[in-house]
Design an enzyme around this catalytic site. Structure first.
Site: not given
Ligand code: 5RP
Length: 225
Positions: A32, A35, A87-88, A98, A100, A107
């Site tokens: 999710t 990315t 990932a964050d 993770k 965010g 996940e």
């Molecule tokens: C969602 C997540 C995402 O993988 C994480 O927030 C990264 O998001 P992005 O690809 O928009 O930077 O853990 O729950």
């Protein structure tokens, strides 16, 4: 290259990584976030080469379906060769923060089932010590205040993410100001708090492969067993 272009480059690298292994019966776990969305859009170009996907959120399921990729219930899936997600934050041990996007629990479940967890991220996510990004913790709503008090004892500052309800009907506390020097230990401590559903620390089950995009290209890190 801007951040979106880097995300797109790592999404493409993940496609190149899994493509040679895809079979008509293959089911792929899909994460999710922005990315992961780039990955989904590229995956759609190969939708006749595999059987379908398991989604880590309702939003991802929707996007997959819009592309005509069939979405399977994890309970009816025998084998998941790959899980691809963003990932964050990530460190050199392929441990992650993770959640965010508030999808951390699903996940983590899909990552647990997958044989190979491929994390895709731009280089802004790579850190020496996890914790600058507030650590999301999914909590049963009635336990919110209790869990917040327990998280305070661990040394961080929990902040209720207002207005957010997870796909599982729970709430999120974001744990600020933590220097996470022992990710596995902290994950265990948070898991032990009654009322916690899941934390966004992926240390007990880190990524197996990390594809990191920078202006110099995509670097591949593989976790040592
Ligand atoms: C969602 C997540 C995402 O993988 C994480 O927030 C990264 O998001 P992005 O690809 O928009 O930077 O853990 O729950």
């Amino acid at each position: 290259m801007n951040q979106d272009q880097l995300k797109q480059a790592v999404a493409k690298a993940a496609i190149d990584y899994i493509l040679p292994h895809l079979e008509p019966r293959s089911i792929i776990g899909v994460g999710t976030g922005s990315t992961a969305n780039f990955f989904i859009d590229l995956l759609a170009e190969h939708k006749y080469d595999f059987a379908g996907a398991v989604a880590s959120s309702e939003a991802t399921a929707e996007r997959l379906k819009q592309h005509g990729i069939s979405v399977h219930n994890l309970n009816s899936v025998q084998e998941l060769e790959f899980y691809v997600d963003g990932a964050d934050e990530c460190n050199k041990h392929l441990e992650l923060i993770k959640g965010g996007g508030a999808a951390l629990t699903r996940e983590k479940i899909v990552a647990a089932v997958a044989k190979t967890f491929i994390c895709i991220a731009d280089d802004s996510k790579k850190v020496a010590v996890l914790g600058e990004f507030p650590l999301p913790v999914e909590v049963i709503p009635m336990a919110r205040s209790y869990v917040a008090r327990e998280l305070l004892k661990l040394g961080g500052d929990p902040v209720y993410r207002t207005g957010v309800v997870t796909d599982n009907g729970n709430v999120i506390l974001d744990l600020h100001n933590m220097q996470i020097t022992d990710p596995r230990g902290l994950e265990e401590q948070i898991n032990a708090i009654t009322g916690v559903v899941c934390s966004g620390l992926f240390a007990q089950r880190p990524a197996d492969v990390l594809l990191i995009g920078s202006k110099n290209g995509v670097e591949t890190l593989v976790r040592k067993p």
